[in-house]
Write an enzyme that holds these catalytic residues in place. Sequence first.
Site, PDB file in Angstrom:
ATOM      1  N   ASP A 120       0.864  -1.181   0.000  1.00 12.89           N
ATOM      2  CA  ASP A 120       0.000   0.000   0.000  1.00 12.89           C
ATOM      3  C   ASP A 120       0.902   1.232   0.000  1.00 12.89           C
ATOM      4  O   ASP A 120       2.127   1.093  -0.063  1.00 12.89           O
ATOM      5  CB  ASP A 120      -0.962  -0.041   1.204  1.00 12.89           C
ATOM      6  CG  ASP A 120      -0.236  -0.183   2.531  1.00 12.89           C
ATOM      7  OD1 ASP A 120       0.800   0.487   2.709  1.00 12.89           O
ATOM      8  OD2 ASP A 120      -0.692  -0.953   3.390  1.00 12.89           O
ATOM      9  N   PRO A 121       0.338   2.449   0.072  1.00 13.33           N
ATOM     10  CA  PRO A 121       1.221   3.623  -0.004  1.00 13.33           C
ATOM     11  C   PRO A 121       2.310   3.641   1.072  1.00 13.33           C
ATOM     12  O   PRO A 121       3.367   4.226   0.886  1.00 13.33           O
ATOM     13  CB  PRO A 121       0.256   4.801   0.177  1.00 13.33           C
ATOM     14  CG  PRO A 121      -1.038   4.290  -0.340  1.00 13.33           C
ATOM     15  CD  PRO A 121      -1.081   2.838   0.054  1.00 13.33           C
ATOM     16  N   ALA A 122       2.068   2.968   2.206  1.00 12.30           N
ATOM     17  CA  ALA A 122       3.034   3.014   3.300  1.00 12.30           C
ATOM     18  C   ALA A 122       4.141   1.976   3.141  1.00 12.30           C
ATOM     19  O   ALA A 122       5.215   2.121   3.724  1.00 12.30           O
ATOM     20  CB  ALA A 122       2.317   2.803   4.630  1.00 12.30           C
ATOM     21  N   LYS A 123       3.877   0.898   2.391  1.00 14.14           N
ATOM     22  CA  LYS A 123       4.922  -0.135   2.267  1.00 14.14           C
ATOM     23  C   LYS A 123       4.771  -0.919   0.976  1.00 14.14           C
ATOM     24  O   LYS A 123       3.656  -1.225   0.550  1.00 14.14           O
ATOM     25  CB  LYS A 123       4.895  -1.067   3.481  1.00 14.14           C
ATOM     26  CG  LYS A 123       3.543  -1.696   3.742  1.00 14.14           C
ATOM     27  CD  LYS A 123       3.547  -2.512   5.026  1.00 14.14           C
ATOM     28  CE  LYS A 123       2.188  -3.173   5.221  1.00 14.14           C
ATOM     29  NZ  LYS A 123       2.033  -3.828   6.499  1.00 14.14           N
TER      30      LYS A 123
ATOM     31  N   GLU B 254      -1.727  -0.004  -5.193  1.00 13.82           N
ATOM     32  CA  GLU B 254      -1.512   1.297  -4.537  1.00 13.82           C
ATOM     33  C   GLU B 254      -0.035   1.688  -4.569  1.00 13.82           C
ATOM     34  O   GLU B 254       0.573   1.990  -3.537  1.00 13.82           O
ATOM     35  CB  GLU B 254      -2.069   1.297  -3.113  1.00 13.82           C
ATOM     36  CG  GLU B 254      -3.584   1.167  -3.087  1.00 13.82           C
ATOM     37  CD  GLU B 254      -4.192   1.365  -1.695  1.00 13.82           C
ATOM     38  OE1 GLU B 254      -3.489   1.153  -0.690  1.00 13.82           O
ATOM     39  OE2 GLU B 254      -5.372   1.742  -1.623  1.00 13.82           O
TER      40      GLU B 254
ATOM     41  N   GLU C  66     -10.862   0.295  -5.382  1.00  8.02           N
ATOM     42  CA  GLU C  66     -11.196  -0.084  -4.002  1.00  8.02           C
ATOM     43  C   GLU C  66     -12.047   1.009  -3.387  1.00  8.02           C
ATOM     44  O   GLU C  66     -11.721   2.191  -3.507  1.00  8.02           O
ATOM     45  CB  GLU C  66      -9.928  -0.204  -3.130  1.00  8.02           C
ATOM     46  CG  GLU C  66      -9.043  -1.370  -3.432  1.00  8.02           C
ATOM     47  CD  GLU C  66      -7.869  -1.469  -2.451  1.00  8.02           C
ATOM     48  OE1 GLU C  66      -7.928  -0.851  -1.367  1.00  8.02           O
ATOM     49  OE2 GLU C  66      -6.905  -2.154  -2.788  1.00  8.02           O
TER      50      GLU C  66
ATOM     51  N   ASP D 234     -18.140  -3.284  16.360  1.00  9.57           N
ATOM     52  CA  ASP D 234     -17.087  -4.253  16.057  1.00  9.57           C
ATOM     53  C   ASP D 234     -17.555  -5.586  16.610  1.00  9.57           C
ATOM     54  O   ASP D 234     -18.038  -5.660  17.731  1.00  9.57           O
ATOM     55  CB  ASP D 234     -15.776  -3.841  16.724  1.00  9.57           C
ATOM     56  CG  ASP D 234     -14.738  -4.944  16.635  1.00  9.57           C
ATOM     57  OD1 ASP D 234     -14.585  -5.504  15.538  1.00  9.57           O
ATOM     58  OD2 ASP D 234     -14.109  -5.260  17.662  1.00  9.57           O
TER      59      ASP D 234
ATOM     60  N   ASP E 247     -15.622  -8.710  16.122  1.00 10.66           N
ATOM     61  CA  ASP E 247     -14.619  -9.785  16.225  1.00 10.66           C
ATOM     62  C   ASP E 247     -13.554  -9.515  17.294  1.00 10.66           C
ATOM     63  O   ASP E 247     -12.547 -10.211  17.356  1.00 10.66           O
ATOM     64  CB  ASP E 247     -13.977 -10.066  14.859  1.00 10.66           C
ATOM     65  CG  ASP E 247     -12.955  -9.016  14.448  1.00 10.66           C
ATOM     66  OD1 ASP E 247     -12.960  -7.910  15.047  1.00 10.66           O
ATOM     67  OD2 ASP E 247     -12.162  -9.294  13.534  1.00 10.66           O
TER      68      ASP E 247
ATOM     69  N   ASN F 249     -11.903  -1.765  14.811  1.00  9.20           N
ATOM     70  CA  ASN F 249     -12.098  -1.419  13.408  1.00  9.20           C
ATOM     71  C   ASN F 249     -11.519  -0.047  13.072  1.00  9.20           C
ATOM     72  O   ASN F 249     -11.454   0.835  13.923  1.00  9.20           O
ATOM     73  CB  ASN F 249     -13.586  -1.446  13.077  1.00  9.20           C
ATOM     74  CG  ASN F 249     -14.130  -2.860  13.129  1.00  9.20           C
ATOM     75  OD1 ASN F 249     -13.383  -3.821  12.967  1.00  9.20           O
ATOM     76  ND2 ASN F 249     -15.426  -2.987  13.358  1.00  9.20           N
TER      77      ASN F 249
ATOM     78  N   ASP G 165     -14.666  -5.541   9.520  1.00  8.52           N
ATOM     79  CA  ASP G 165     -15.848  -6.417   9.557  1.00  8.52           C
ATOM     80  C   ASP G 165     -17.148  -5.625   9.514  1.00  8.52           C
ATOM     81  O   ASP G 165     -18.163  -6.124   9.065  1.00  8.52           O
ATOM     82  CB  ASP G 165     -15.817  -7.351  10.779  1.00  8.52           C
ATOM     83  CG  ASP G 165     -15.575  -6.626  12.087  1.00  8.52           C
ATOM     84  OD1 ASP G 165     -16.545  -6.263  12.758  1.00  8.52           O
ATOM     85  OD2 ASP G 165     -14.396  -6.411  12.444  1.00  8.52           O
TER      86      ASP G 165
END
Length: 654
Positions: free
Chosen positions: A141-144, A189, A287, A296, A298, A302, A394
């Site tokens: 993604d843009p960060a990694k 990305e 996306e 939330d 789970d 979130n 989720d």
Amino acid sequence: MKKTALILAVIIACSLILTACGESVIPNKKIEGSDLYVKKVESIPDGFIFGMDASSVIAEEESGVKYYNFDGEEQDVFKTLAQSGVNHIRVRVWNDPYDADGNGYGGGNNDIEKAVEIGKRAAKYGMKLIVDFHYSDFWADPAKQMVPKAWAKMDIEQKTEAVYEFTKDCLKKLKAAGADVGMVQVGNETNGSLCGEKTWFNIQYLMQAGAKATREICPKALVAVHFANPEKSGAYADYAWRLDYYKVDYDVFASSYYPYWHGTLDNLSTVLSEIAEKYNKKVMVMETSYAYTSDDTDFYGNTISDGGTYEKNYPYTVQGQANSVRNIIDTIATKTKNGIGVVYWEGTWITVGGNSWEENSAIWEKHGSGWASYFASDYDPNDAGKYYGGCAVDNQAFFDRYGKPLQSLRVFNLVKYGNEVEIKADAIEDENLIVDLNGKIVLPEKVNAVMNDDSKRAVPVKWEITDEMLSEMYSGGVKKYDIKGSADGLEAHCYVSMVEYNFMDNYSFETGEMGTWELNDIGGADELYIEKKATDSLTGQYHMHFWSAKSNSVEFTLEQNLTDLPGGKYKFSISIMGGDGGEQDIYSYVKIDGEEVQTCHTEINGYNSWNTPVIRDIVIDEGQTLTVGIYVKCAGEGNGAWGKIDDALLNSMS
Ligand code: CA
């Protein structure tokens, strides 16, 4: 041709189509009976992509998740997606999302085998596949954009060859399994890096290699490049220019668009249309997602929940989720040049297990159904290694926590026909109040009801607040409160932030400009200006900087005049650091109607040694002009006096 021969030919033709593409269950007419409000999108182009990223489905199923159809019967989730109008399934491909012992990194453990399985099942119900190569062993993604383990020691030439061979190999596997590959993404990305490469000179080789492999193995598939942050001014135009400069072979310029962070739809449409026009490319949203609830389920927090600081353009309801998606489809289909589709991100990623974090955690680790497992720590120590766990989205799926589809899933069908049911209130818009600790809490008497057609109506509200709560808020210091209420039979929220309100304008110089600050350079310093350098700022990126090599040339005042202040008692503080001051005379001061009433002396005594003179009990009447500032005079020594000034605060004391 004889009639029997014709029938035979038709039967053969049909069976060939069935073998290649499966039996399409995508409806070609309106789905009736939904209570979802959907405004028709006019003139959706033929073949418009209604896509769903369903990458984590296999891991979800292995975790025990069951998916149901709208009649409440257990059913292949891909069939339910197709029956709701989804015509493309997107799947991410990681090279090797496993540690040395074969433990999955999580996030669906999406290797090529998972993609093959998903591509096969999508084709069974007539859906095409969008293959999303990250060219990484885990999330890109843009960060990694981390290089796969196996390619870590390769130079750019070897890596280019590896991307080509890997892409070819994967696409061959997908084709052999019967997947109907409609589009191939060369990178995910890729905002300025890809596969560990950080220069466009190298990135373009990798994109070219992916494109070349796609043209060879899936000549009918579109080649897509994919970026994020359309709201960043000029960024997309720059990427498109570079792609053109390096003659990268691609068909689709795709964007992520998360409404919470990614700017307005108008902006999205403008930046994509410009690229479509200038370079004759297709464009799309690759996306997007929106929360249907703030709950939330789970036990892993979130990204989106109540009271966040990001944009909340729609309520977190099933209807709000549908309206968000509908408006994005409308933007791409009717307002954007060459707009070809919208893909929703991970509408099938729902809660596994259910009773506790411990129970769920064991499932995430075993089957990879959380966003990252502990096993990803070695590969991705800074992110997965710290925050591994469950699903952070989720509450943005198109299935509830029990696997039942939400009505909003039908938006992909209903946008083509419209489903303008009776207008009714869907939720109450949040109110946000910022109140000075010494101010008065005045809750609004009316709030906006957000209707199912996304219009708004003001309605009276009753807040659940007592005198005890109020006095607690006044005395509780800086804190944010969630006051509940009811309006039109629906729950309302007013988020009240109790703050120490700062009356200064541009108090930390973060606009990068003087604004209402006034600088009087008495001594003629060599350097005296607002500087951008986070490491030299007390907070933020900017501060006032001074330096002068000449003796006795550092002498200035920096001040602000404030009119319109409410009458009352105030305190003023400002921070300074610096060095080589020699003989100094430095003090903050307060003037009322031009007359100096208080000063507070300080000094500069070293790098990062911030001193903060505070002047208290400044009493002013309404209508008076308050001047607050700092006087700095240094004789200078050595290389000359230097310093930094930051964070001026004028707070109420009564
Ligand atoms: Ca969660």
